[in-house]
Design a protein around this motif. Structure first.
Motif, PDB file in Angstrom:
ATOM      1  N   PRO A  30       7.733  -3.295  -4.908  1.00  0.00           N
ATOM      2  CA  PRO A  30       8.135  -2.156  -4.068  1.00  0.00           C
ATOM      3  C   PRO A  30       7.769  -2.330  -2.593  1.00  0.00           C
ATOM      4  O   PRO A  30       8.471  -1.815  -1.716  1.00  0.00           O
ATOM      5  N   PRO A  87       4.661  -2.216   5.325  1.00  0.00           N
ATOM      6  CA  PRO A  87       4.980  -0.779   5.440  1.00  0.00           C
ATOM      7  C   PRO A  87       5.244  -0.362   6.892  1.00  0.00           C
ATOM      8  O   PRO A  87       6.157   0.423   7.168  1.00  0.00           O
ATOM      9  N   ASP A 107      10.854  -2.094  -0.043  1.00  0.00           N
ATOM     10  CA  ASP A 107      10.893  -1.057   0.983  1.00  0.00           C
ATOM     11  C   ASP A 107      11.504  -1.630   2.274  1.00  0.00           C
ATOM     12  O   ASP A 107      12.432  -1.046   2.851  1.00  0.00           O
TER      13      ASP A 107
END
Ligand SMILES: Cc1cc2nc3c(=O)[nH]c(=O)nc-3n(C[C@H](O)[C@H](O)[C@H](O)COP(=O)(O)OP(=O)(O)OC[C@H]3O[C@@H](n4cnc5c(N)ncnc54)[C@H](O)[C@@H]3O)c2cc1C
Length: 321
Positions: free
Chosen positions: A217, A309, A221
């Motif tokens: 993930p 992120p 992302d």
């Protein structure tokens, strides 16, 4: 120089790699070129090729060419070659092109320039450069004085340019009885609707640095923020963290996207063989000595779990503006 270009289609859609080869032929010839299009129900597709430079399209539209047949497709290329008498034939270096070009070249007793990344015409010959030794070096190659010059072009390297163009002349080919000795019975495509790395313009790839499959993930992302395809190193494929269709490299897929983001990938030579020709390479790795930094356009030394992120957030914000 007079060019003939082999056009590949899949499920009624012309492959971009073939349009790239056709555009390249137009640029090199400086004039109209011919194309050959085998398959089933493909005749309506022929008119779209005019924009990319085809003045004539030879179509072999038959039920028994619905699935790829080496003998049938080479037969169509051969018959078009007889009719057109080209000096040069271009074929996209896709899986199909790599299967078809050697047989076609052998039939004409000439060699083919394989998987070229640059191509020019010098007098009556094609001169190309192609990667060798897993991309460590470039070799300049030509076909000598061969009567028919053949090259396969690496996908995503040459631009496909649609210009104003008139509709091409379409000529149906009569191949007679093909009687293939080997036949493709069925093609099973993977269930996933994921973008194919071989065709993607942007790829975000993960390697062993992601620590485990539960961390995809983090990569996904950024992949989704960029609208990219998901790539992987062989280490994570061998570990069973992801399917082989995502593998980039010598024993995976060869890619040339506009942007390649390598996350937690060391940059082994076999990986570089598959992505070293990407236009912009961004590498994120916590080891400043990682070999991937030697080919990276931009390198970020650091922990991917902190960087990705932030990267994805910045991309989303930039897209909003
Ligand atoms: C015949 C043959 C064919 C091969 N074909 C291929 C192929 O097609 N494709 C391919 O990829 N490989 C191929 N390989 C394997 C290749 O040699 C390498 O073993 C493989 O590419 C390594 O994968 P990796 O970079 O993911 O793993 P590693 O080499 O283990 O690198 C992991 C990297 O992650 C970094 N890292 C760790 N934690 C973090 C973190 N938190 N944040 C940021 N960075 C971190 C490390 O510094 C390291 O550089 C082949 C090998 C052989 C012998």
């Amino acid at each position: 120089m007079k060019f003939l270009v082999f056009i590949e289609q899949r499920e009624g859609k012309i492959r971009k790699a073939s349009l790239e080869a056709l555009s390249l032929a137009r640029r090199l010839s400086g004039g109209p070129v011919a194309a050959v299009l085998p398959g089933k129900g493909v005749t309506p597709l022929a008119k779209d090729l005019g924009k990319y430079g085809a003045a004539t399209v030879y179509v072999a539209d038959r039920d028994d060419l619905a699935l790829y047949s080496n003998k049938g497709y080479v037969g169509a290329l051969d018959l078009a070659t007889q009719k057109e008498s080209p000096d040069a034939v271009l074929i996209a270096a896709t899986a199909m092109g790599k299967d078809l070009a050697p047989r076609f070249a052998a039939r004409h007793d000439v060699s083919a320039l394989a998987d070229v990344m640059d191509l020019r015409v010098e007098g009556d010959r094609l001169v190309a450069w192609r990667p060798v030794y897993s991309g460590k070096a470039r070799a300049e190659v030509d076909c000598g004085s061969a009567k028919l010059q053949i090259a396969t072009t690496r996908p995503n390297v040459f631009p496909a340019e649609a210009l104003e163009g008139s509709e091409p002349r379409v000529e149906a080919l009569d191949l007679g009885d093909i009687a293939p000795r080997a036949k493709v019975i069925k093609v099973e495509t993977s269930e996933s609707k994921e973008l194919d790395v071989a065709e993607a313009d942007i790829i975000v790839s993960g390697g062993r640095g992601i620590k485990g499959p539960e961390n995809w993930p983090v990569i996904r992302d950024l992949q989704q923020a960029l609208g990219a395809a998901l790539g992987a190193s062989r280490a994570v494929v061998d570990a069973g963290w992801i399917d082989h269709q995502h593998q980039v490299g010598q024993t995976g897929k060869v890619v040339s996207p506009t942007l390649y983001v390598a996350c937690g990938i060391s940059g082994a030579i076999q990986h570089l063989a598959g992505m070293g020709t990407s236009k912009v390479i961004v590498a994120i790795n916590k080891d400043p000595e990682a070999p991937i930094f030697k080919v990276a356009t931009y390198g970020v030394v650091g922990d991917l779990f902190q960087i990705l992120p932030e990267f994805a957030k910045a991309v989303r914000e930039a897209k909003k503006e």
